[in-house]
Design an enzyme around this catalytic site. Structure first.
Site, mmCIF file in Angstrom:
data_model
loop_
_atom_site.group_PDB
_atom_site.id
_atom_site.type_symbol
_atom_site.label_atom_id
_atom_site.label_comp_id
_atom_site.label_asym_id
_atom_site.label_seq_id
_atom_site.Cartn_x
_atom_site.Cartn_y
_atom_site.Cartn_z
ATOM 1 N N GLY A 69 0.823 -1.218 0.000
ATOM 2 C CA GLY A 69 0.000 0.000 0.000
ATOM 3 C C GLY A 69 0.850 1.258 0.000
ATOM 4 O O GLY A 69 0.551 2.229 -0.708
ATOM 5 N N GLU A 275 -5.431 -3.076 -1.881
ATOM 6 C CA GLU A 275 -6.231 -2.039 -1.216
ATOM 7 C C GLU A 275 -7.528 -1.862 -1.999
ATOM 8 O O GLU A 275 -7.563 -2.067 -3.205
ATOM 9 C CB GLU A 275 -5.469 -0.705 -1.185
ATOM 10 C CG GLU A 275 -4.097 -0.786 -0.529
ATOM 11 C CD GLU A 275 -4.160 -0.976 0.978
ATOM 12 O OE1 GLU A 275 -5.105 -0.459 1.599
ATOM 13 O OE2 GLU A 275 -3.270 -1.648 1.528
#
Length: 296
Positions: A69, A275
């Site tokens: 991420g 994500e």
């Protein structure tokens, strides 16, 4: 060597806060390589993207440490600012698929040495509508696992946490009726999973097409899994995923492409690099060939 500037962003919570044990040594490695180092611990989601977008062109090298991420945010920031500044990556997450594909060491100190002593590798990244992904855009079975798996669970069990969360889903498989346009072909069918990737492994599991993955060839690997109609078909799909050479199945569609369009009546939830990537009825995915330079 003097006068070079390095911006070091790190996620202090990623992977049980592993960075804390190595921070001084990492900064020392960068300094000894002749860089003037600016260090910033990220404060919130989106922090790395905002700072990269604002500051990338002021530095000779951007280095980030965290999970996928954090890396995703840095790459998105570089693309939004049209910057060509190279990226160094010190993986600290639970799975670190992309670092493995780039053969970046999992040892953080060795990864830092790779950042300053390695070679520049121009790598493909993906455009997903108006968004960016580094190595995978996916929908369907298991794909919401990584952003729904409890962070504490991730820290305690690591990769096993993903598997535990995923196992709960097998009893109730959601499916999506899609129209897929790829390589001049139109496919209309019901799918339980789809993945457009540029990685040897995804979620710690080896890519079905891993033998032919090249990170800089301008092509993605596409895999679409059709909805099984009975337990035998599901078993055939799972067998093929676990042992790709065991059988050839009509339930899994694979190809390579630089562009794919996917449409559906209902909004489909997607993940980008693990994500949440929003819910979409229309998706266009393009390969940005060799757009980001990584130190490997």
């Amino acid at each position: 060597m003097d006068g070079k500037k390095l911006y070091f962003l790190f996620n202090p919570t990623s992977g049980k806060g592993r960075i804390r044990e190595h921070l001084l040594e990492i900064v020392d490695i960068f300094t000894k390589a002749g860089y003037e180092v600016t260090v910033h611990p990220t404060q919130a989601q989106g922090d790395a993207q905002r700072l990269t977008e604002e500051l990338a062109d002021e530095y000779d090298l951007i280095v980030c440490s965290g999970g996928d991420g954090t890396l995703d945010e840095v790459v998105t920031g570089l693309i939004r600012s049209d910057s060509l500044t190279p990226v160094g990556y010190i993986p600290a997450g639970s799975t670190n698929d992309f670092a493995q594909s780039l053969q970046i060491p999992s040892n953080m100190v060795k990864a830092a040495e790779t950042v300053v002593n390695g070679r520049a590798f121009p790598c493909d990244v993906g455009a997903f509508n108006d968004d960016t992904f580094i190595y995978v855009a996916a929908f369907g079975l298991f794909t919401d696992v990584s952003y729904q798996t409890n962070q504490r669970l991730k820290n305690i069990f690591g990769h096993a946490a993903y598997v535990m969360e995923g196992a709960k889903r097998l009893y109730d498989i959601p499916s999506y009726y899609l129209e897929v346009e790829v390589n001049g072909e139109t496919i209309r069918d019901e799918f339980i999973y789809g993945m457009v990737s540029n990685s040897v492994s995804v979620g710690g599991v080896k890519n079905l097409m891993s033998q032919t993955v090249e990170l800089d060839d301008g092509l993605f690997e596409v895999m679409l899994i059709r909805m099984p109609q009975n337990p035998l078909q599901l078993n055939e799909i799972m067998t093929n995923l676990v042992m790709p050479k065991s059988c050839d199945t009509p339930y899994i569609f694979t190809c390579k492409t630089d562009h794919i369009e996917i449409r559906s009546e209902d909004a489909v939830p997607w993940t980008l690099d693990g994500e949440f990537g929003g819910e979409h009825k229309e998706v266009q995915i393009n390969n940005r060939c060799r757009r980001i330079t990584f130190m490997v």
